[in-house]
Structure formats: C-alpha cells, structure tokens
Design a protein around this motif. Sequence first.
Motif, PDB file in Angstrom:
ATOM      1  N   SER A   1       0.831  -1.202   0.000  1.00  0.00           N
ATOM      2  CA  SER A   1       0.000   0.000   0.000  1.00  0.00           C
ATOM      3  C   SER A   1       0.863   1.250   0.000  1.00  0.00           C
ATOM      4  O   SER A   1       2.015   1.239   0.444  1.00  0.00           O
ATOM      5  CB  SER A   1      -0.938   0.024   1.217  1.00  0.00           C
TER       6      SER A   1
ATOM      7  N   ARG B   1       0.010   5.294   1.162  1.00  0.00           N
ATOM      8  CA  ARG B   1      -0.970   6.219   1.737  1.00  0.00           C
ATOM      9  C   ARG B   1      -0.355   7.615   1.768  1.00  0.00           C
ATOM     10  O   ARG B   1       0.686   7.826   2.363  1.00  0.00           O
ATOM     11  CB  ARG B   1      -1.330   5.788   3.162  1.00  0.00           C
TER      12      ARG B   1
ATOM     13  N   PHE C   1      -5.515   6.568  -0.243  1.00  0.00           N
ATOM     14  CA  PHE C   1      -4.979   5.238   0.066  1.00  0.00           C
ATOM     15  C   PHE C   1      -5.094   4.364  -1.170  1.00  0.00           C
ATOM     16  O   PHE C   1      -6.163   4.248  -1.770  1.00  0.00           O
ATOM     17  CB  PHE C   1      -5.747   4.596   1.227  1.00  0.00           C
TER      18      PHE C   1
ATOM     19  N   GLU D   1      -5.977  -1.982   4.153  1.00  0.00           N
ATOM     20  CA  GLU D   1      -6.334  -0.741   4.842  1.00  0.00           C
ATOM     21  C   GLU D   1      -7.051  -1.059   6.146  1.00  0.00           C
ATOM     22  O   GLU D   1      -6.854  -0.406   7.162  1.00  0.00           O
ATOM     23  CB  GLU D   1      -7.208   0.144   3.964  1.00  0.00           C
TER      24      GLU D   1
ATOM     25  N   GLN E   1      -7.885  -1.466  -2.765  1.00  0.00           N
ATOM     26  CA  GLN E   1      -8.623  -0.229  -2.564  1.00  0.00           C
ATOM     27  C   GLN E   1      -7.882   0.936  -3.219  1.00  0.00           C
ATOM     28  O   GLN E   1      -6.655   0.949  -3.285  1.00  0.00           O
ATOM     29  CB  GLN E   1      -8.765   0.083  -1.060  1.00  0.00           C
TER      30      GLN E   1
END
Length: 285
Positions: free
Chosen positions: A227, A229, A251, A256, A265
């Motif tokens: 990920s 962010r 994000f 998450e 996502q």
Amino acid sequence: MKRFQLSQLQLLLLSIIITAVLSVKGYSQSYTKGEFRDSIANQPYFSIHKDNYFITGVPTNKTIDRTTANAKYQISFKQILTRSRLPWDTYLFMTYTQKSFWNIYKESFPFSDINFNPSIAVGKAFFDKKDKLKGIANLSFEHESNGRDSIFSRSWNRLSLEYTTNVAKNTIGRFKVWLPFGYKEGNPDLLEYAGLGQINLSHIIKPDKFFFDIRFRKGLNLDLKGSVRTRLYFNPFDNNISNQYLMLEWFVGQAEGMLNYQQSQSMIRLGYVIRTNEFKWLSGK
C-alpha cells in the motif's frame, strides 16, 4: 479477485515527490539531551499518539455509490507509565488506537470494520557526540484485531521496532519493522499484504499551516501487493494551538482494514484531523 496495482505514472509521481523532499539540505536547531529530558518530564502523562480524525470519501477504482463511499475515523492516545528514567535512559508507555470504517451512506449506517490496536512500549532517545538529539527508537509489543469471531475473525501480534529521525530539512522519517506471530489462524496470508515493515515520511511545507505525509508498505512477495498512503494537511485557522487541520488522504493498495485485507482499494477521503505532535522534538526549536 482483481488486484489493483500502482500505475507507472503514479510510481513516477511518488518518486519525484520523495526525491524533491529528500534533496533539501539543512536542519532546524536540535534539542540537547538536557532539553529533551526536561520536555519529557514536563509533558502530560496522557496525550495523542497517532492522528485523531474523521474523514469521508469515495473510491477511484470502482463505481461510486452509497455502498462504496464511506467514512473512516480514528482515535489514538498515549499514556506515559513512568517519568523516571529506566535503565539505559529509557521510558515506558502504552498506546491505544482504534480505526473504524463506517458506511454512513447506507441505510442504518452500519460499521463494516473496526480495528483495535493496543501496545506497550519502551522508548529511548539517541544523541550525537555534541549531545544533540539524533532520533528516537521505540520497541513495542502490539496486538491488532477486529474483535469478531468465526470466519470474520482477524488478528495478529507483533514485536515492533521503530526509529524516527530527521532525513532532510523539515522532513521526519519513521522506519518501522516488525516480527509477527499469532496470525496464521484467520489470516494466514496477511504478511503477503502487510509485509514486515513500513516507511513513513512527513514533510513540513509551511510550519503550522501545510504538511505532506506519505507511508509505504510492501508485501512479502515480488508482486505489487502492499500500500501507499498519502496525506495533505492544511490549517485554515489563524491560530492553531490545538493542532487542528483539514486532511486529504489517498490510500492505494491492500490491508487498509483487517476484515478485507486482501481487497484492493483506491480511496480518496477528506475531513477533520487533530494531528499528532508526538515527535515534536525532531522538528527543532
């Protein structure tokens, strides 16, 4: 399950931002060992740990409707357990963070996932030969779970080591690794998405007014699971004694939240945040 991957353009933009941030030289005046100890002794026992916020937004990788738009909020605090210095000039504290995903646009406003993250930790500051503050290390035992049972149960434990230091002018880096255990029942492939650590860079664009923050996580495998962010903080107030900001968050990736950690996502959210100043000493005087 369809995987969401960062495009080459997104990776290029992130690389440009990081390069620009880290290329700036020079530092603010550092705290001395005595000043740091005095600050620890005088700060409240109870304080903010991570950001406390309420934000809401929409996905960028799927249709926008009342089932895909949502809100996310977080409460996080820190309690110092002892002010007296322990062996090796360490201090003991505990933290608690709760992150919730709330479907406020659906009928009856259900919560889709709530994550609980308590910890107990030992902190230590490091100084250079001139007794100027170089960085702060925390060794902590963390538990994280969603408090559910049966097939919806998600939890893991980890022994974490984090080091926070200045990496450039007005830029603080937080480098964290963890040794996970107790996660194979309910989420055995969690590390493929959460990885074994993270890098967080926070840059002051304009003091007390405008901040940029980015966090990276990489899963264990060679694919693009993980990920990114990013956050932008803006203070619309003339006086900001309470660290209150508006926050725009993007994000991209997986994990998450704990319940659907395998789900990809891409969410953009905007809202209100009380920003943490836990590492204010590294911002200089």
